[in-house]
Design a protein around this motif. Structure first.
Motif, PDB file in Angstrom:
ATOM      1  N   GLY A 231       0.797  -1.218   0.000  1.00 14.89           N
ATOM      2  CA  GLY A 231       0.000   0.000   0.000  1.00 14.89           C
ATOM      3  C   GLY A 231       0.828   1.265   0.000  1.00 14.89           C
ATOM      4  N   GLY A 232       2.143   1.135  -0.262  1.00 14.31           N
ATOM      5  CA  GLY A 232       3.014   2.303  -0.277  1.00 14.31           C
ATOM      6  C   GLY A 232       3.036   2.995  -1.628  1.00 14.31           C
ATOM      7  N   ALA A 233       4.041   3.843  -1.826  1.00 14.58           N
ATOM      8  CA  ALA A 233       4.119   4.637  -3.053  1.00 14.58           C
ATOM      9  C   ALA A 233       4.360   3.783  -4.282  1.00 14.58           C
ATOM     10  N   ALA A 234       4.986   2.612  -4.113  1.00 15.56           N
ATOM     11  CA  ALA A 234       5.269   1.735  -5.257  1.00 15.56           C
ATOM     12  C   ALA A 234       5.349   0.298  -4.777  1.00 15.56           C
ATOM     13  N   THR A 235       4.764  -0.619  -5.522  1.00 21.38           N
ATOM     14  CA  THR A 235       4.853  -2.035  -5.197  1.00 21.38           C
ATOM     15  C   THR A 235       6.179  -2.588  -5.713  1.00 21.38           C
ATOM     16  N   ALA A 236       6.498  -3.807  -5.302  1.00 23.11           N
ATOM     17  CA  ALA A 236       7.712  -4.465  -5.792  1.00 23.11           C
ATOM     18  C   ALA A 236       7.646  -4.657  -7.308  1.00 23.11           C
ATOM     19  N   ASP A 237       6.469  -5.013  -7.824  1.00 21.87           N
ATOM     20  CA  ASP A 237       6.317  -5.179  -9.284  1.00 21.87           C
ATOM     21  C   ASP A 237       6.504  -3.855 -10.009  1.00 21.87           C
ATOM     22  N   GLU A 238       5.992  -2.770  -9.439  1.00 22.74           N
ATOM     23  CA  GLU A 238       6.170  -1.468 -10.069  1.00 22.74           C
ATOM     24  C   GLU A 238       7.643  -1.077 -10.102  1.00 22.74           C
ATOM     25  N   MET A 239       8.386  -1.435  -9.060  1.00 24.75           N
ATOM     26  CA  MET A 239       9.818  -1.154  -9.051  1.00 24.75           C
ATOM     27  C   MET A 239      10.532  -1.950 -10.138  1.00 24.75           C
ATOM     28  N   LEU A 240      10.114  -3.184 -10.341  1.00 27.66           N
ATOM     29  CA  LEU A 240      10.714  -3.987 -11.414  1.00 27.66           C
ATOM     30  C   LEU A 240      10.383  -3.412 -12.785  1.00 27.66           C
ATOM     31  N   ARG A 241       9.181  -2.858 -12.936  1.00 28.79           N
ATOM     32  CA  ARG A 241       8.835  -2.234 -14.211  1.00 28.79           C
ATOM     33  C   ARG A 241       9.695  -0.990 -14.456  1.00 28.79           C
ATOM     34  N   LEU A 242      10.021  -0.250 -13.402  1.00 29.87           N
ATOM     35  CA  LEU A 242      10.928   0.886 -13.546  1.00 29.87           C
ATOM     36  C   LEU A 242      12.326   0.419 -13.935  1.00 29.87           C
ATOM     37  N   LEU A 243      12.719  -0.734 -13.399  1.00 30.78           N
ATOM     38  CA  LEU A 243      14.053  -1.267 -13.673  1.00 30.78           C
ATOM     39  C   LEU A 243      14.160  -1.844 -15.086  1.00 30.78           C
ATOM     40  N   ALA A 244      13.053  -2.293 -15.652  1.00 33.42           N
ATOM     41  CA  ALA A 244      13.060  -3.046 -16.910  1.00 33.42           C
ATOM     42  C   ALA A 244      13.831  -2.369 -18.047  1.00 33.42           C
ATOM     43  N   PRO A 245      13.665  -1.058 -18.305  1.00 35.52           N
ATOM     44  CA  PRO A 245      14.422  -0.463 -19.418  1.00 35.52           C
ATOM     45  C   PRO A 245      15.925  -0.560 -19.240  1.00 35.52           C
ATOM     46  N   LEU A 246      16.391  -0.488 -17.992  1.00 29.31           N
ATOM     47  CA  LEU A 246      17.832  -0.578 -17.727  1.00 29.31           C
ATOM     48  C   LEU A 246      18.336  -2.006 -17.877  1.00 29.31           C
ATOM     49  N   VAL A 247      17.461  -2.962 -17.647  1.00 25.89           N
ATOM     50  CA  VAL A 247      17.820  -4.366 -17.900  1.00 25.89           C
ATOM     51  C   VAL A 247      17.878  -4.608 -19.401  1.00 25.89           C
ATOM     52  N   ASP A 248      16.867  -4.113 -20.110  1.00 25.56           N
ATOM     53  CA  ASP A 248      16.773  -4.351 -21.557  1.00 25.56           C
ATOM     54  C   ASP A 248      17.938  -3.728 -22.328  1.00 25.56           C
ATOM     55  N   ASN A 249      18.383  -2.538 -21.922  1.00 27.87           N
ATOM     56  CA  ASN A 249      19.471  -1.890 -22.679  1.00 27.87           C
ATOM     57  C   ASN A 249      20.860  -2.226 -22.141  1.00 27.87           C
ATOM     58  N   GLY A 250      20.918  -3.082 -21.117  1.00 24.99           N
ATOM     59  CA  GLY A 250      22.209  -3.543 -20.602  1.00 24.99           C
ATOM     60  C   GLY A 250      22.837  -2.637 -19.563  1.00 24.99           C
ATOM     61  N   ARG A 251      22.201  -1.511 -19.271  1.00 29.01           N
ATOM     62  CA  ARG A 251      22.804  -0.560 -18.342  1.00 29.01           C
ATOM     63  C   ARG A 251      22.862  -1.107 -16.920  1.00 29.01           C
TER      64      ARG A 251
END
Length: 274
Positions: A231-251
């Motif tokens: 119930g906080g500002a971001a769920t664990a899944d939402e944090m992973l979605r934020l991380l996804a572009p950095l995983v996809d581009n190798g950063r």
């Protein structure tokens, strides 16, 4: 229309345009408060209150990738992080093992996103080998207060540990290594240091390859996740979605390797944003 009136009209139109252009950004911006404690090289807090280590780099990259998201750092400590979490003083904490007391709480836990291990370190002496670490009950130990260790069964209560081990507590890997090098057996014969920190230390002090005895087997291997408030500002899944572009581009992989850390086995091939 007079020149002055025309200028006033133009200024009013320009002001309205600026307000309209910036309003959606402010209206949709999400601020996420991140709990941070001294856990080098994974995380730390700088003199100005900013996150350092891998976490500091990652938060900057996440804000660049997601302009409507900002992160605020809340400085906690290894022992206080649970009380501060329960009090709602921060929304998420990065790079935590669920085994470090989090499964006992009502929390939202992401899949593992980082891996490391901890090793025993002693002073190298003639005739001393890795069997020196076989019976830690017979050794004087220096450890970091509030950290979870395999040899303690993840117990973090200093008074309980002092009843079982000859143990001293500090808040710094650097101090612990220096205590070992000082050759004061009554104070510290064994320290527990993360692999990533030890590799960075040895890169800066290559002479210590001949000074330190390092265990063949780790005290523990850990896979670290993001812990989020339900119930906080971001769920664990939402944090992973934020991380996804950095995983996809190798950063993200580049940042992890920069700090001498590792990705969990199969992370890159199996990563899919929730």
């Amino acid at each position: 229309m007079s020149a002055k009136a025309h200028i006033r009209k133009l200024l009013a139109i320009l002001t309205a345009a600026i307000v309209l252009a910036t309003a959606p950004v402010h209206a949709n911006e999400t601020e996420i408060t991140v709990g941070v404690y001294h856990f080098p090289p994974v995380a730390g807090v700088g003199n100005s209150g900013e996150a350092t280590g891998l976490l500091g780099d990652l938060l900057k990259e996440l804000e660049q990738a997601h302009p409507t998201v900002s992160f605020r750092v809340f400085h906690t400590s290894p022992k206080r992080r649970y009380l501060d979490f329960d009090a709602g003083l921060y929304d998420v904490i990065f790079f935590e093992s669920p085994d470090w007391g989090w499964t006992e709480k009502e929390v939202d836990i992401s899949r593992p996103i980082l891996a490391d291990e901890e090793l025993y370190v002693a002073l190298k002496k003639p005739g001393r080998d890795s069997s020196f670490f076989d019976d830690l009950h017979s050794r004087s130990i220096v450890a970091i207060s509030g950290y979870h260790y395999g040899f303690t069964g993840f117990e973090t209560d200093n008074s309980v540990l002092e009843q079982t081990f000859d143990i001293e507590f500090s808040d710094s890997h650097s101090r612990n290594i220096n205590l070992i090098k000082a050759d004061r057996p009554s104070v510290a014969e064994v320290a527990i240091v993360s692999y990533s920190y030890l590799q960075r230390h040895l890169a800066r002090h290559p002479e210590d390859w001949d000074t330190l005895l390092i265990s063949n087997e780790p005290d523990q291997r850990y896979r670290l996740s993001i812990i989020a408030q339900k119930g906080g500002a971001a769920t664990a899944d939402e944090m992973l979605r934020l991380l996804a572009p950095l995983v996809d581009n190798g950063r993200y992989r580049q940042l992890v390797e920069k700090w001498g850390l590792q990705l969990p086995a199969g992370f890159l091939t199996g990563f899919k944003a929730p």
